[in-house]
Design a protein around this motif. Structure first.
Motif, PDB file in Angstrom:
ATOM      1  N   LEU A  90      50.943  67.177   9.519  1.00 50.11           N
ATOM      2  CA  LEU A  90      50.567  65.691   9.188  1.00 50.11           C
ATOM      3  C   LEU A  90      50.804  64.586  10.151  1.00 50.11           C
ATOM      4  O   LEU A  90      50.165  63.831  10.311  1.00 50.11           O
ATOM      5  N   VAL A  94      47.155  65.365  11.571  1.00 52.09           N
ATOM      6  CA  VAL A  94      46.326  64.452  10.746  1.00 52.09           C
ATOM      7  C   VAL A  94      46.421  63.297  11.775  1.00 52.09           C
ATOM      8  O   VAL A  94      45.644  62.316  11.655  1.00 52.09           O
ATOM      9  N   VAL A  98      43.129  60.637  12.582  1.00 55.33           N
ATOM     10  CA  VAL A  98      43.150  59.517  11.805  1.00 55.33           C
ATOM     11  C   VAL A  98      42.978  58.465  13.359  1.00 55.33           C
ATOM     12  O   VAL A  98      41.896  57.780  13.317  1.00 55.33           O
ATOM     13  N   GLY A 103      39.870  60.917  10.445  1.00 50.05           N
ATOM     14  CA  GLY A 103      41.138  61.042   9.570  1.00 50.05           C
ATOM     15  C   GLY A 103      40.607  61.435   8.129  1.00 50.05           C
ATOM     16  O   GLY A 103      41.467  62.215   7.689  1.00 50.05           O
ATOM     17  N   ILE A 107      42.504  64.588   6.378  1.00 45.64           N
ATOM     18  CA  ILE A 107      43.209  64.276   5.247  1.00 45.64           C
ATOM     19  C   ILE A 107      42.955  65.023   4.059  1.00 45.64           C
ATOM     20  O   ILE A 107      43.733  65.846   3.145  1.00 45.64           O
ATOM     21  N   ASP A 108      41.518  65.300   3.952  1.00 47.90           N
ATOM     22  CA  ASP A 108      41.062  66.212   2.798  1.00 47.90           C
ATOM     23  C   ASP A 108      41.531  67.627   3.098  1.00 47.90           C
ATOM     24  O   ASP A 108      41.844  68.300   2.153  1.00 47.90           O
ATOM     25  N   LEU A 111      45.290  67.806   2.169  1.00 49.51           N
ATOM     26  CA  LEU A 111      45.332  67.604   0.723  1.00 49.51           C
ATOM     27  C   LEU A 111      44.833  69.222   0.022  1.00 49.51           C
ATOM     28  O   LEU A 111      45.570  69.580  -0.782  1.00 49.51           O
TER      29      LEU A 111
END
Length: 119
Positions: A90, A94, A98, A103, A107-108, A111
């Motif tokens: 993260l 990630v 971003v 991003g 992020i998907d 998750l």
């Protein structure tokens, strides 16, 4: 059917290059801080030792509750390792995605991985 030496070498090379491609991330990954990979490796070695200990306990026909206690300890250790890896992902991968404009996808993906821990 036996492979001729050249064919065997070509097969081994193809397998080796396939592994090399699989080992490379499809997306840019943030580098780990110095010593972080060593710390993760140390954790994994400790977990591996715990698992070998569980195998010995089973071979020695130890009390079930004692074995289950060790299994729980291994699960906790793996969860802690996963949290460390997720934290790096993260804050590193990630965050880098971003900044580069990718991003939403990162992020998907993060998750989806987090959902796996909730099962």
């Amino acid at each position: 059917m036996t492979l001729q030496p050249k064919a065997a070498a070509a097969t081994a090379t193809a397998k080796g290059s396939a592994r090399a491609r699989a080992a490379k991330p499809a997306r840019p990954a943030a580098e780990r801080a110095q010593g972080e990979a060593a710390a993760l490796s140390k954790r994994l070695n400790r977990i591996e030792g715990q698992i070998r200990g569980i195998a010995r306990m089973i071979d020695e026909d130890r009390y079930c509750v004692d074995i289950l206690t060790q299994v729980s300890a291994v699960q906790s250790a793996l969860d802690a390792l996963a949290r460390k890896l997720l934290e790096h992902h993260l804050h590193g991968c990630v965050a880098q995605a971003v900044v580069s404009g990718d991003g939403a996808r990162a992020i998907d993906e993060a998750l989806a991985v987090i959902r796996k821990f909730g099962r």
